[in-house]
Design an enzyme around this catalytic site. Structure first.
Site, PDB file in Angstrom:
ATOM      1  N   GLY A 139      -5.967   5.270  -0.005  1.00  0.00           N
ATOM      2  CA  GLY A 139      -7.328   5.209   0.497  1.00  0.00           C
ATOM      3  C   GLY A 139      -8.175   4.283  -0.351  1.00  0.00           C
TER       4      GLY A 139
ATOM      5  N   ASN B  10       1.219  10.238   6.962  1.00  0.00           N
ATOM      6  CA  ASN B  10       0.310   9.224   7.494  1.00  0.00           C
ATOM      7  C   ASN B  10       0.614   8.927   8.962  1.00  0.00           C
ATOM      8  OD1 ASN B  10      -0.731   5.937   6.332  1.00  0.00           O
ATOM      9  ND2 ASN B  10      -1.935   7.680   6.955  1.00  0.00           N
TER      10      ASN B  10
ATOM     11  N   TYR C 218       0.827  -1.209   0.000  1.00  0.00           N
ATOM     12  CA  TYR C 218       0.000   0.000   0.000  1.00  0.00           C
ATOM     13  C   TYR C 218       0.860   1.256   0.000  1.00  0.00           C
ATOM     14  CZ  TYR C 218      -3.101   3.691   1.626  1.00  0.00           C
ATOM     15  OH  TYR C 218      -3.787   4.867   1.742  1.00  0.00           O
TER      16      TYR C 218
END
Length: 511
Positions: free
Chosen positions: A57, A192, A50
């Site tokens: 998202g 993040n 990811y």
């Protein structure tokens, strides 16, 4: 110089954020970052990870080609630099940067070492990125606030330097700073995480601890002013209840009042004198709760501060992004360490106890201003002609209205989750919002305490207790009197009260 090698302490945080102490990466921290990056570069080939070779998202279902990996990170940074509202202060941004640097130094994020190096330069050169209050919802991290940090790290956006708002590119050129290198994950790794809410929260803790000490100080001085009995602060009474905070507050107040010539012994007043035939006592047998129950009221504040400090230090020393790179097990773990519930809840709790602190101060102000309650001071501690002059009457109104605002602001942000991001972020923390609301409440508390301090000073001018005050009171009261002269004739008070607030925020109650 603070070496970021081991766990960051609150003292080190204060030194960097408030005292502008320089920071550096330790050898082990530098090695961790480099090894993490090298591992991720190799491991991510031909695998789906990811934010390395996928969209973000709800767009993570789309694979991103290797040749687009740098643009993927740049697009994330630029597209999320959408902050709104007020601009964060220099202190808050330094706190945010230190918090992000510290978590990246753990070597769990896979970043290029240049990211940490540019962060260190910004901190040490006192270059402050332009970051706004409103943005992230605190559950894919503080995405928007940290996007503005990332924007500066790549040499774009705006900064404050030497008192001016300037283009980052211009300042980097002037200071010979090379932007951070973007390779495979840097944008996501910077953004993040929980570093905005955590940095803001740690600043809140610093201010709240100082505020609590001043609340203890004011409560102690008022106990002198009213010639309170000593047993409600006794070790025996407060040890009978097992809460550590209550015991500590009582001990602080006993130490403050140990050489006071004003507080009274209940033993001498009531136990060593025959009162068998006394039907009505002229003086109160017990003080009002705002004087007698201070350990029970401020004890929970101290205990909450202790717990909140523990949680926030755990967070700032944690890897709080996603995914987590683990060189030891040679794996990349996907999850939700970016979620800010721990911080949001602690900020809610801190906001509650700070509000209660302002409520205690407001009630103590009211006690001193109301002769029907204290029975020995003129109304509104008015040293001039009653009816013609007003003393502290006008100053009570802002204290009451500010306390009321705190009560309203004490509602929880932790339970105000709103799904967003196409419902990918379906339960969020609102951690940064909670931290900023808590900052407002703490600042309001300082306003109320400044008014309380002004009221105390005016009462002491009237009573002329100077030679009987405790040494702890005397040590500070002369400096405070220089800020707030006696009200002999009515004058405009707002500047004096503002100056008292400034003093309380920048000086310790107990050296």
């Amino acid at each position: 110089m603070i070496n970021l090698e081991k766990e960051l302490t609150l003292s080190e945080f204060q030194q960097v954020v408030f005292q502008r102490t320089r920071v550096e990466l330790g050898v082990e921290a530098r090695d961790r970052i480099i090894q993490s990056h090298q591992f991720l570069e190799k491991f991510s080939r031909n695998k789906i990870i990811y934010g390395v070779n996928t969209g973000f998202g709800p767009m993570a279902q789309y694979r991103v080609a290797e040749e687009d990996s740098v643009n993927l990170q740049l697009n994330l940074i630029r597209s999320h630099a959408t902050g709104a509202g007020a601009i964060l202060s220099e202190v808050d941004v330094r706190a945010l940067m230190l918090a992000r640097l510290n978590t990246l130094s753990l070597g769990k994020s896979g970043i290029d070492i240049s990211v940490a190096e540019v962060l260190i330069q910004l901190i040490n050169l006192e270059i402050t990125p332009l970051i706004f209050e409103h943005g992230g919802v605190g559950a894919s991290g503080d995405l928007v606030q940290l996007a503005h940090l990332a924007l500066v790290l790549i040499g774009e956006g705006e900064v404050f330097y030497q008192g001016k708002r300037r283009d980052t590119e211009e300042v980097f050129r002037q200071k010979n700073i090379r932007p951070a290198k973007i390779t495979i994950r840097e944008g996501l790794a910077i953004m993040n995480g929980t570093s905005a809410m955590t940095g803001l929260g740690l600043v809140n803790i610093v201010y709240a601890k100082q505020l609590l000490d001043w609340s203890v100080f004011c409560s102690s001085v008022i106990n002198e002013i009213v010639k309170a009995y000593d047993d409600h602060l006794s070790e025996e009474l407060n040890q009978a209840k097992r809460h550590k905070g209550q015991q500590q507050i009582a001990k602080l107040m006993r130490n403050h009042l140990k050489d006071s010539g004003l507080t009274r012994s209940r033993k001498e007043e009531f136990y060593n004198t025959d009162h068998a035939k006394t039907e009505l006592f002229k003086e109160k047998v017990q003080e009002y709760y705002s004087l007698r129950c201070v350990p029970q009221v401020l004890g929970p504040v101290m205990d909450t501060l202790s717990q909140t400090t523990k949680i926030l230090l755990e967070e700032v020393n944690s890897a709080n992004d996603n995914p987590i790179i683990d060189v030891k097990t040679e794996q990349v773990y996907h999850g939700g360490n970016f979620h800010g519930d721990y911080i949001s809840l602690e900020m809610d709790k801190l906001r509650l106890v700070m509000t209660k602190t302002s409520m205690l101060a407001e009630r103590q102000i009211n006690y001193l201003l109301n002769p029907k309650l204290n029975d020995f001071l003129p109304a509104f501690v008015n040293a001039s002609k009653l009816g013609l002059n007003f003393g502290m009457q006008g100053a009570q109104f802002p204290a009451v209205s500010t306390t009321a605002e705190n009560q309203m602001l004490s509602n929880s942000m932790y339970v105000h989750s709103i799904p967003n991001n196409n419902d990918n972020q379906d339960i969020v923390s609102m951690g940064a919002n909670s931290a900023m609301l808590t900052r407002k409440v703490i600042d309001n508390c300082y306003e109320v305490l400044a008014t309380e301090m002004a009221t105390i000073l005016q009462a002491l001018y009237i009573l002329q207790y100077d030679d009987r005050l405790s040494s702890s009171t005397t040590l500070k009261i002369e400096d405070l009197k220089k800020i707030f002269p006696q009200i002999k004739e009515d004058r405009v008070l707002y500047k004096d009260i503002q100056n008292l607030k400034g003093y309380l925020k920048t000086h310790q109650a107990y050296d």
